[in-house]
Design a protein around this motif. Sequence first.
Motif, PDB file in Angstrom:
ATOM      1  N   LYS A  22     -10.867   4.219  -4.693  1.00  0.00           N
ATOM      2  CA  LYS A  22     -10.169   4.413  -3.418  1.00  0.00           C
ATOM      3  C   LYS A  22      -8.689   4.708  -3.646  1.00  0.00           C
ATOM      4  O   LYS A  22      -8.103   5.565  -2.979  1.00  0.00           O
ATOM      5  N   GLU A  34      -8.567   8.259  -4.654  1.00  0.00           N
ATOM      6  CA  GLU A  34      -8.826   9.154  -3.525  1.00  0.00           C
ATOM      7  C   GLU A  34      -7.598   9.292  -2.635  1.00  0.00           C
ATOM      8  O   GLU A  34      -7.233  10.386  -2.201  1.00  0.00           O
ATOM      9  N   LEU A  35      -6.943   8.184  -2.385  1.00  0.00           N
ATOM     10  CA  LEU A  35      -5.815   8.200  -1.462  1.00  0.00           C
ATOM     11  C   LEU A  35      -4.555   8.800  -2.078  1.00  0.00           C
ATOM     12  O   LEU A  35      -3.694   9.297  -1.365  1.00  0.00           O
ATOM     13  N   ASP A  93      -5.026   1.657   4.445  1.00  0.00           N
ATOM     14  CA  ASP A  93      -5.795   2.736   3.842  1.00  0.00           C
ATOM     15  C   ASP A  93      -6.924   2.231   2.960  1.00  0.00           C
ATOM     16  O   ASP A  93      -7.898   2.946   2.728  1.00  0.00           O
ATOM     17  N   LEU A  94      -6.794   1.035   2.426  1.00  0.00           N
ATOM     18  CA  LEU A  94      -7.850   0.498   1.568  1.00  0.00           C
ATOM     19  C   LEU A  94      -8.846  -0.340   2.357  1.00  0.00           C
ATOM     20  O   LEU A  94      -9.793  -0.881   1.796  1.00  0.00           O
ATOM     21  N   HIS A  99     -12.133  -5.686  -1.454  1.00  0.00           N
ATOM     22  CA  HIS A  99     -12.324  -4.384  -2.114  1.00  0.00           C
ATOM     23  C   HIS A  99     -13.655  -4.257  -2.835  1.00  0.00           C
ATOM     24  O   HIS A  99     -13.907  -3.238  -3.470  1.00  0.00           O
ATOM     25  N   TYR A 109       0.818  -1.200   0.000  1.00  0.00           N
ATOM     26  CA  TYR A 109       0.000   0.000   0.000  1.00  0.00           C
ATOM     27  C   TYR A 109       0.859   1.261   0.000  1.00  0.00           C
ATOM     28  O   TYR A 109       0.355   2.361  -0.165  1.00  0.00           O
ATOM     29  N   SER A 114     -14.806   0.363  -7.181  1.00  0.00           N
ATOM     30  CA  SER A 114     -14.604   0.954  -5.861  1.00  0.00           C
ATOM     31  C   SER A 114     -13.137   0.897  -5.449  1.00  0.00           C
ATOM     32  O   SER A 114     -12.616   1.823  -4.827  1.00  0.00           O
ATOM     33  N   PHE A 115     -12.470  -0.183  -5.823  1.00  0.00           N
ATOM     34  CA  PHE A 115     -11.038  -0.305  -5.545  1.00  0.00           C
ATOM     35  C   PHE A 115     -10.256   0.808  -6.246  1.00  0.00           C
ATOM     36  O   PHE A 115      -9.420   1.486  -5.644  1.00  0.00           O
ATOM     37  N   SER A 139     -11.254   0.382   4.203  1.00  0.00           N
ATOM     38  CA  SER A 139     -12.637   0.835   4.219  1.00  0.00           C
ATOM     39  C   SER A 139     -13.436   0.262   3.067  1.00  0.00           C
ATOM     40  O   SER A 139     -14.649   0.383   3.018  1.00  0.00           O
ATOM     41  N   GLN A 140     -12.749  -0.409   2.117  1.00  0.00           N
ATOM     42  CA  GLN A 140     -13.450  -1.008   0.987  1.00  0.00           C
ATOM     43  C   GLN A 140     -13.774  -2.476   1.246  1.00  0.00           C
ATOM     44  O   GLN A 140     -14.117  -3.198   0.324  1.00  0.00           O
TER      45      GLN A 140
END
Length: 668
Positions: free
Chosen positions: A451, A454-455, A74-75, A442, A50, A447-448, A77-78
């Motif tokens: 994210k 976003e990060l 960090d990922l 994910h 990550y 969505s993966f 939340s998926q």
Amino acid sequence: MFQLQREGSFFPRHVLSIFILAVCIISLLWFQLPSNALSRHLHAPSKNIYDVYIQGSQDQDASGTGDSRLQPGDLDSQRNDTGADGVGLPPPSVDFTTSAIDIPFEIYDPYPDYNSKTWKDEWKGAHFACEGPRGVDVNGNADDMFGAYRLPTDAVEPQPIFGSYKDTGLGFGYCFERHARNSAYGDEDAAGDRLNNRPQPQKVEWEKVNWGRLQRECYNRNRGRFQESKAPLSMFRFPAHEDTSRVNETLILPDPAPNSEHQSNRQWLSNSKRYKARNAVLLRTYENKKYTPDNMLHIRSMITELSLHSGAEYEVFLLVQIVDLDRHIFSDPAVYQKALDDFVPHEFHNVSVLFNVPLLEAWYPKVGKHNPKDSQQAHMTQPVQLFSLLRPDFDMYWQFELDVRYTGHHYHHLEAIRQWSQKQPRKLQWERAGYFYSPFIHRTWKSFSAKVGELTKGSGVWGAVTTTGIAPVGPKPPTESAEEDDFEWGVGEPADMINIMPIVDPVTTYMMFRDVLENYPDGKKTPRRTAPITPVIAMSKRLIRAMHHSQVTLGTHMMPEMFPESSALQHGLKVVAFPEPVYLDISDKGPEELESIFNNLTEASVWNGGGPHRNVGKHANYWWSSGMHPEFSNVLYRRWLGIDMEGNKTDEQRLCLPAITLHPIKGP
């Protein structure tokens, strides 16, 4: 640890009692925390996959990136909705038990609706059916097609821990049984099989089939569909003086904008009829290779499904290494022919191209390290580079090791990979490529990807990551920074390199060959990327020519798992790590733990050949050979063939598998 003193301690007894009580309470709270909370809040940060570097204004390090990076977790939340925050998910089942008995059977036909109005609106020329090994056109001839079994809508099938059928267009509604899969290609064990009352295909005298002639005639029938090119050569040759003096002419530089600077590549593609791209499929093999009946079925199926049915969109070859240096195959045509006779089945003579170490040394004298014992491993891309010069009429070159198997349809497989890759944007391509995508964790690829974007705040590697001595051949980004691009650049553009494994910065791993690079002026500061394995890889002509140029002019050398990926990074080319479905036959680890083992670059990672998880990969259907047999890929494939590890026939379960890539396959 320090020890509390008993008698004579400077701790009063009541203080000691309170201290012990506090320790107990903390311990209880510790074990009530979810496992991912432990790793996220109580473990020290570690080098993790990550840790995606973001290109910024800072000075660039060896990886060509800046200092900002994602943090472990960090990922998270998926995570999948199953279970609380993804914790406690059961291990993904790989108990393949579906039998072909009593499942509806049908001919499997994944090809486009050739010559339809919709098809003609997009493509130039017309599709003409091609002759097959039975002397009749293959299209529409059931004897030259294989069957599949449609799964019931309520079927509960094992799901891959990594990769996806749904998100990639591979599909998951069918399963494939060995006899229905291979009977068109000479599966003698299928003779007399009456499952679903399918008649047996007409028999073929396979030793009399000339696959080279069939593929050439197929191309000639369909040549109006493809861009004209100069007549190709039929075999390798030693270099002439002009091959070195005019090496710059082998480079393929970026084309100007399709129509105007205001029209995206996606719009341009939708507004014009195009020639179909051609793909070469190179199967790597060597002298003294024993061609088992299973090998023969595999090669025949690839030629028929990829080349003949598609009207020459693909063409299949064997790249054969001659190790015996006493066979001077390029000095006498008779010696070359004798090598073909000795090492290649007759039906494949006219699709085989021979090479040896002296040929590679002559073309790439500055590279060195052409030891016969390690040349096949250390210089696997060089024969492909030379093949691109030999056969410039292809746009993409797929390389397969001969111990790869695919239970599904080859055309459907490669077209799904190619088309999905073409839809991907360049923005964050390297960042997305650095992960094993897991639907369990994910949810979806969309969505993966969101994210990751976003990060990284929309940044990431943008364009070529340059290094001394190499001038990028890729196009310059359309905007100054990635933030200004709305994921438009690269959409509709064919990928220059496709791997079906993640691609990471080797500097951050424990891979043993991460610093094996020679004749790069920047030394260990050279920006580079690597994949764990490359049994299946696709490279564009543009990328391959750039690799050829650097090895001729500079003598650059990296291991084959690094060289294509690193060259693409340095030249600013489009790269895709396709999320190929991967199953893991592990019963004591849930998706979250497995994802942390694979998406991890620390010592406790599958990327570390000497680490605690070094053998986890042998439980995957697609991985490298761990040297510890039997690997899951071998066991599963033999179950599918109806034999055990000793080659003895087992019960007639008639196992019906999803379309799945298996590597390594040894023996049958």
